[in-house]
Scaffold this active site. Sequence first.
Site, PDB file in Angstrom:
ATOM      1  N   ARG A   1      35.010  34.642  37.102  1.00 14.45           N
ATOM      2  CA  ARG A   1      35.194  36.073  36.867  1.00 14.45           C
ATOM      3  C   ARG A   1      36.069  36.311  35.649  1.00 14.45           C
ATOM      4  O   ARG A   1      35.859  37.260  34.891  1.00 14.45           O
ATOM      5  CB  ARG A   1      35.829  36.721  38.110  1.00 14.45           C
ATOM      6  CG  ARG A   1      36.125  38.215  37.982  1.00 14.45           C
ATOM      7  CD  ARG A   1      34.901  39.063  37.896  1.00 14.45           C
ATOM      8  NE  ARG A   1      33.945  38.774  38.959  1.00 14.45           N
ATOM      9  CZ  ARG A   1      32.801  39.421  39.125  1.00 14.45           C
ATOM     10  NH1 ARG A   1      32.449  40.383  38.285  1.00 14.45           N
ATOM     11  NH2 ARG A   1      31.975  39.095  40.116  1.00 14.45           N
TER      12      ARG A   1
ATOM     13  N   GLY B   1      40.151  34.809  44.975  1.00  8.44           N
ATOM     14  CA  GLY B   1      39.228  34.978  46.088  1.00  8.44           C
ATOM     15  C   GLY B   1      37.790  34.842  45.638  1.00  8.44           C
ATOM     16  O   GLY B   1      37.509  34.320  44.557  1.00  8.44           O
TER      17      GLY B   1
ATOM     18  N   HIS C   1      35.518  37.108  44.720  1.00  7.70           N
ATOM     19  CA  HIS C   1      35.177  37.840  43.496  1.00  7.70           C
ATOM     20  C   HIS C   1      35.669  37.092  42.266  1.00  7.70           C
ATOM     21  O   HIS C   1      35.018  37.095  41.215  1.00  7.70           O
ATOM     22  CB  HIS C   1      35.777  39.251  43.542  1.00  7.70           C
ATOM     23  CG  HIS C   1      35.210  40.190  42.542  1.00  7.70           C
ATOM     24  ND1 HIS C   1      35.871  40.553  41.387  1.00  7.70           N
ATOM     25  CD2 HIS C   1      34.018  40.851  42.517  1.00  7.70           C
ATOM     26  CE1 HIS C   1      35.124  41.398  40.709  1.00  7.70           C
ATOM     27  NE2 HIS C   1      33.998  41.597  41.357  1.00  7.70           N
ATOM     28  N   CYS C   2      36.810  36.435  42.402  1.00  5.72           N
ATOM     29  CA  CYS C   2      37.432  35.753  41.262  1.00  5.72           C
ATOM     30  C   CYS C   2      36.632  34.556  40.762  1.00  5.72           C
ATOM     31  O   CYS C   2      36.785  34.152  39.600  1.00  5.72           O
ATOM     32  CB  CYS C   2      38.834  35.278  41.639  1.00  5.72           C
ATOM     33  SG  CYS C   2      39.923  36.563  42.250  1.00  5.72           S
ATOM     34  N   ILE C   3      35.806  33.955  41.602  1.00  3.52           N
ATOM     35  CA  ILE C   3      35.101  32.736  41.200  1.00  3.52           C
ATOM     36  C   ILE C   3      33.628  32.988  40.898  1.00  3.52           C
ATOM     37  O   ILE C   3      32.867  32.045  40.667  1.00  3.52           O
ATOM     38  CB  ILE C   3      35.244  31.620  42.253  1.00  3.52           C
ATOM     39  CG1 ILE C   3      34.498  31.940  43.544  1.00  3.52           C
ATOM     40  CG2 ILE C   3      36.721  31.347  42.525  1.00  3.52           C
ATOM     41  CD1 ILE C   3      34.455  30.757  44.529  1.00  3.52           C
TER      42      ILE C   3
END
Length: 346
Positions: A86, A331, A333-335
């Site tokens: 992300r 989390g 969304h971050c990856i």
Amino acid sequence: MAWRMPSETAPHERTWMAFPVEGITLGDTDALREEGYATWTAVAHAVAEFEPVSILVDPSELARARRMLSSDITIVEAPVDEFWMRDSGATFVVDDERPGALGAVDWVFNGWGSPAWAEWTKAAQHARILAAETGAELVSSTLVNEGGGIHVDGEGTVLLTETVQLDPRRNPYLDRQRVEAELLRTIGAAKAVWLPRGLTRDYDEFGTNGHVDIVATIPSPGRILLHAQQDPAHPDHAVSAALRAHLAEQTDAAGRTFEILDLPAPSTLRDEEGFVDWSYVNHLVTNDGVVACGFGDDRADAQAREILAAAYPGRRVVSVDARPLFDRGGGIHCITQQQPTLTTGR
């Protein structure tokens, strides 16, 4: 050219990820490393239930990735050090005046403010790699920014945080007006809604200094899903209340005040490092689905799924245990990073 970042709810061509490599983020024991590999793999497989997944894999991890990942997932060999796609990957944009045109915004990535521990020089090339792999037009930017630091409604509104884009470790010479001008040029954001801060844990040594994607998101224009810490014993109880009051006074690009929907935090308050920033806001919207963070709290996890299902009608919500991700600084969304499906006509 008038680039616009579509809402995450718009149709996706695929989701992009990066496979972990050994280093400080993955962990310093065999058990921690295996936990990290397994969690990134579990997220990839969960997303692949809804849409194609492509994943950057460092040459040193090719054998492991081929062993662990389903054959449905496309492996792209590329240099990897940090693997939070992300933030290091391109932010994809479209041009409504040119149907079929895909852009890839190449923010400057410096490892969340260039802390001493971060290894990010390879990840800083990920946006260009994604642009080349997708055939997208590269949209170069001098703004130090990460995909986790913005959320859009696809209609000209962007959520962002004063302590991220105005961070002197990121953009020491920029003010709000310059940041907003660059976001208008690159992602078509005509209205910036600034949050004064993020969650408490995110200001620790290994945090991002206030990424919005664990705090608030826009499930549909005019509505905000907001992290709600309901236990007064946690410092984010006051933070989330203050953010709610702040957002209630804001308007979007269309001039609407926001309907704010609380997304309650799980019951766990602390881990070995201090107060947690576990947040259900950090989910990925996919084609026909939502991949949500789970925290081993059956009641809260189920409640979050119910709220997300109502916020995204017609999508099936699944949970993946995200505690190993949050232990490492982020989390689901971050990856992940979505690539929008292009229209072929107006």
